[in-house]
Motif scaffolding. Structure first.
Motif, mmCIF file in Angstrom:
data_model
loop_
_atom_site.group_PDB
_atom_site.id
_atom_site.type_symbol
_atom_site.label_atom_id
_atom_site.label_comp_id
_atom_site.label_asym_id
_atom_site.label_seq_id
_atom_site.Cartn_x
_atom_site.Cartn_y
_atom_site.Cartn_z
ATOM 1 N N PRO A 18 0.826 -1.208 0.000
ATOM 2 C CA PRO A 18 0.000 0.000 0.000
ATOM 3 C C PRO A 18 0.863 1.262 0.000
ATOM 4 O O PRO A 18 1.757 1.410 0.847
ATOM 5 C CB PRO A 18 -0.797 -0.122 1.303
ATOM 6 N N CYS A 19 0.612 2.133 -0.953
ATOM 7 C CA CYS A 19 1.410 3.349 -1.062
ATOM 8 C C CYS A 19 0.511 4.524 -1.421
ATOM 9 O O CYS A 19 -0.329 4.419 -2.326
ATOM 10 C CB CYS A 19 2.515 3.198 -2.108
ATOM 11 N N THR A 20 0.693 5.620 -0.725
ATOM 12 C CA THR A 20 0.035 6.872 -1.063
ATOM 13 C C THR A 20 1.107 7.841 -1.508
ATOM 14 O O THR A 20 2.030 8.144 -0.737
ATOM 15 C CB THR A 20 -0.716 7.453 0.153
ATOM 16 N N PHE A 21 1.017 8.311 -2.742
ATOM 17 C CA PHE A 21 2.000 9.243 -3.286
ATOM 18 C C PHE A 21 1.311 10.571 -3.557
ATOM 19 O O PHE A 21 0.372 10.640 -4.345
ATOM 20 C CB PHE A 21 2.627 8.678 -4.565
ATOM 21 N N VAL A 22 1.779 11.616 -2.884
ATOM 22 C CA VAL A 22 1.233 12.960 -3.052
ATOM 23 C C VAL A 22 2.271 13.805 -3.778
ATOM 24 O O VAL A 22 3.350 14.075 -3.237
ATOM 25 C CB VAL A 22 0.869 13.604 -1.703
ATOM 26 N N SER A 23 1.938 14.201 -5.007
ATOM 27 C CA SER A 23 2.819 15.055 -5.810
ATOM 28 C C SER A 23 2.234 16.464 -5.825
ATOM 29 O O SER A 23 1.086 16.663 -6.209
ATOM 30 C CB SER A 23 2.926 14.508 -7.237
ATOM 31 N N ILE A 24 3.036 17.455 -5.395
ATOM 32 C CA ILE A 24 2.560 18.826 -5.256
ATOM 33 C C ILE A 24 3.225 19.698 -6.319
ATOM 34 O O ILE A 24 4.442 19.921 -6.278
ATOM 35 C CB ILE A 24 2.850 19.374 -3.853
ATOM 36 N N ARG A 25 2.440 20.167 -7.263
ATOM 37 C CA ARG A 25 2.982 20.982 -8.359
ATOM 38 C C ARG A 25 3.583 22.274 -7.815
ATOM 39 O O ARG A 25 3.007 22.958 -6.978
ATOM 40 C CB ARG A 25 1.889 21.321 -9.373
ATOM 41 N N GLY A 26 4.778 22.596 -8.307
ATOM 42 C CA GLY A 26 5.433 23.838 -7.944
ATOM 43 C C GLY A 26 6.218 23.798 -6.647
ATOM 44 O O GLY A 26 7.008 24.706 -6.377
ATOM 45 N N ALA A 27 6.033 22.760 -5.826
ATOM 46 C CA ALA A 27 6.731 22.689 -4.538
ATOM 47 C C ALA A 27 8.160 22.194 -4.735
ATOM 48 O O ALA A 27 8.432 21.358 -5.600
ATOM 49 C CB ALA A 27 5.991 21.773 -3.569
ATOM 50 N N ASP A 28 9.067 22.712 -3.928
ATOM 51 C CA ASP A 28 10.477 22.353 -4.040
ATOM 52 C C ASP A 28 10.927 21.592 -2.802
ATOM 53 O O ASP A 28 10.175 21.417 -1.836
ATOM 54 C CB ASP A 28 11.326 23.612 -4.231
ATOM 55 N N HIS A 29 12.153 21.157 -2.832
ATOM 56 C CA HIS A 29 12.779 20.451 -1.719
ATOM 57 C C HIS A 29 12.741 21.349 -0.488
ATOM 58 O O HIS A 29 13.119 22.514 -0.544
ATOM 59 C CB HIS A 29 14.232 20.123 -2.096
ATOM 60 N N GLY A 30 12.261 20.812 0.645
ATOM 61 C CA GLY A 30 12.217 21.587 1.871
ATOM 62 C C GLY A 30 11.028 22.510 1.981
ATOM 63 O O GLY A 30 11.048 23.464 2.768
ATOM 64 N N PHE A 31 9.955 22.225 1.239
ATOM 65 C CA PHE A 31 8.800 23.127 1.215
ATOM 66 C C PHE A 31 8.183 23.353 2.590
ATOM 67 O O PHE A 31 7.551 24.378 2.841
ATOM 68 C CB PHE A 31 7.721 22.603 0.262
ATOM 69 N N ASP A 32 8.358 22.405 3.520
ATOM 70 C CA ASP A 32 7.696 22.513 4.823
ATOM 71 C C ASP A 32 8.414 23.444 5.787
ATOM 72 O O ASP A 32 7.993 23.578 6.942
ATOM 73 C CB ASP A 32 7.533 21.129 5.460
ATOM 74 N N ILE A 33 9.450 24.131 5.333
ATOM 75 C CA ILE A 33 10.073 25.128 6.192
ATOM 76 C C ILE A 33 9.120 26.294 6.431
ATOM 77 O O ILE A 33 9.191 26.979 7.439
ATOM 78 C CB ILE A 33 11.416 25.614 5.600
ATOM 79 N N GLN A 34 8.196 26.538 5.484
ATOM 80 C CA GLN A 34 7.116 27.517 5.676
ATOM 81 C C GLN A 34 5.919 26.731 6.177
ATOM 82 O O GLN A 34 5.200 26.128 5.405
ATOM 83 C CB GLN A 34 6.812 28.212 4.336
ATOM 84 N N TRP A 35 5.701 26.750 7.503
ATOM 85 C CA TRP A 35 4.726 25.870 8.120
ATOM 86 C C TRP A 35 3.318 26.106 7.614
ATOM 87 O O TRP A 35 2.508 25.185 7.534
ATOM 88 C CB TRP A 35 4.794 26.017 9.635
ATOM 89 N N GLY A 36 2.995 27.327 7.248
ATOM 90 C CA GLY A 36 1.657 27.614 6.765
ATOM 91 C C GLY A 36 1.523 27.561 5.262
ATOM 92 O O GLY A 36 0.435 27.816 4.736
ATOM 93 N N GLY A 37 2.611 27.256 4.550
ATOM 94 C CA GLY A 37 2.585 27.249 3.088
ATOM 95 C C GLY A 37 1.585 26.258 2.532
ATOM 96 O O GLY A 37 1.186 25.296 3.193
ATOM 97 N N TRP A 38 1.195 26.494 1.263
ATOM 98 C CA TRP A 38 0.189 25.630 0.638
ATOM 99 C C TRP A 38 0.656 24.176 0.640
ATOM 100 O O TRP A 38 -0.115 23.273 0.998
ATOM 101 C CB TRP A 38 -0.086 26.091 -0.791
ATOM 102 N N ALA A 39 1.921 23.935 0.249
ATOM 103 C CA ALA A 39 2.420 22.558 0.199
ATOM 104 C C ALA A 39 2.469 21.935 1.583
ATOM 105 O O ALA A 39 2.161 20.746 1.765
ATOM 106 C CB ALA A 39 3.800 22.525 -0.450
#
Length: 393
Positions: free
Chosen positions: A352-373
């Motif tokens: 079982p695998c869930t793959f979420v691909s986020i258009r426009g997001a780059d490596h380390g996107f979660d450094i902005q905690w409120g960001g869309w990605a």
């Protein structure tokens, strides 16, 4: 009639010119693909993560054009107006790109969360949380314990989090917003440090992860943790280690670095991981990833092909591996091309695998905690964890 002096007109002109040039540059960074170097990656990550803040800047440019209409040339007014339009477009472009992943995952994107999210990064972990799970090569290896924030009469499921840093830098609790968020949702969180390169740590680091898992199970009763309900998770290099450890349980070639036995995990989560180190080394034209991977492995794919294979999660996929959540951005030249290949390999092996691909997001996107990605990633992780580790929170 204007009463502005020539000096004031020059100041206003240069202010509009610099404002216009800045908005155009920000727009170009978002729209035009840039070479993969660390400064340009950080520039793109910063602008794309906080692009919504371009909207008031763009509006400000329009206001200045209106207020100083008599003191600026027609060409400059047109240029400033065009820059403002480009800035406004760029401000909402990441939202438009992320919207597809939001729809697919059922995420309700929030502008309020975006604006108040803040930064997800800490340079110094809290020593009060640290527990030493092993000492290797004379080096104490800590993990930070984040207990669930609400009381429960039952043992808590646990998330073991591994930080990123290209296998060469980083500390435990480097991204503490994940720890806070997970503990607030009823999970006991263990944010684990592991040995970094140099020297070559391709087997040592994953051995440290397995050692930490053994320590957690050994102390599960005292910590109020259910040893049968543990998920491994991580970002970037930490995501690669989480996958490698989860897929090699019981593999005698990649044992725990201490006397603790291997611990099978309930599921594994990887945010923008490197899943094939040989492919990553070969595709890194700017050399930065290549250098860190070479240090981590102790050579190149030509000199150490078996080590590269041993360190690559995709090489260890086999039936019976734990359910997997992969999250990566399409703008990520490191993990973006590799995550779909791991997803395909997992599905071929009926894992079982869930793959979420986020258009426009780059490596380390979660450094902005409120960001869309980051909002999409949290929603996807929440659903995944509740599926395999329900907390009833």
């Amino acid at each position: 009639m204007s009463t502005a002096t020539p000096r004031h007109r020059r100041i206003r002109t240069w202010l509009l010119v610099s404002w216009t040039a800045g908005l155009i540059a920000c727009s170009a960074v978002i729209v035009i693909p840039l070479p993969r170097t660390e400064p340009l990656w950080l520039l793109y990550l910063g602008i794309s993560s906080f692009s919504l803040w371009l909207a008031p800047l763009s509006a400000g440019a329009v206001i200045l054009v209106v207020l100083w209409r008599a003191q600026t040339s027609r060409r400059l007014r047109i240029a400033a107006a065009l820059a403002a339009a480009a800035g406004l477009t760029t401000a909402i472009l990441p939202l438009g790109l992320a919207r597809q992943a939001a729809i697919e995952t059922g995420t309700s994107l929030s502008a309020a969360d975006y604006l108040r999210g803040g930064i997800n990064f800490s340079s110094d972990p809290d020593p009060a949380r640290a527990k030493i799970y092993a000492t290797q090569d004379g080096q104490p290896l800590p993990l930070d314990f984040w207990p669930p924030t609400h009381l429960s009469t039952r043992p808590s499921p646990a998330v073991v989090w591994l930080h990123g840093g290209g296998f060469t830098v980083g500390k435990q609790s480097r991204y503490p917003r994940w720890d806070e968020w997970l503990s607030g949702r009823g999970f006991a969180v263990f944010d684990v440090a592991y040995r970094l390169s140099p020297p070559a740590r391709w087997a040592d680091a994953v051995g440290d992860v397995k050692c930490a898992l053994g320590w957690i199970v050994r102390h599960a009763t005292a910590l109020g943790v259910d040893p049968q309900q543990i998920v491994l998770a991580g970002q970037s290099a930490g995501g690669a280690l989480a996958l490698q450890a989860a897929y090699t349980t019981g593999d005698p070639t990649l044992p725990s670095s201490c006397s603790a036995p291997d611990v099978p995990v309930r599921a594994v989560v990887a945010l923008y991981p490197l899943t094939d180190l040989t492919a990553g080394w070969n595709s890194d034209f700017n050399g930065e990833l290549r250098d860190s991977v070479s240090e981590y492995i102790g050579g190149t794919p030509l000199t150490q092909p078996e080590r590269y294979r041993g360190a690559s999660p995709v090489a260890h996929v086999h039936p019976g591996d734990p359910p997997t959540l992969l999250i990566a951005g399409t703008h990520d030249s490191v993990a973006g091309p590799q995550a779909p290949r791991l997803d395909a390999a997992l599905r071929t092996s009926a894992i079982p695998c869930t793959f979420v691909s986020i258009r426009g997001a780059d490596h380390g996107f979660d450094i902005q905690w409120g960001g869309w990605a980051a909002q999409i990633a949290r929603h996807a992780l929440d659903e995944f964890l509740q599926r395999y580790l329900p907390t009833n929170s």
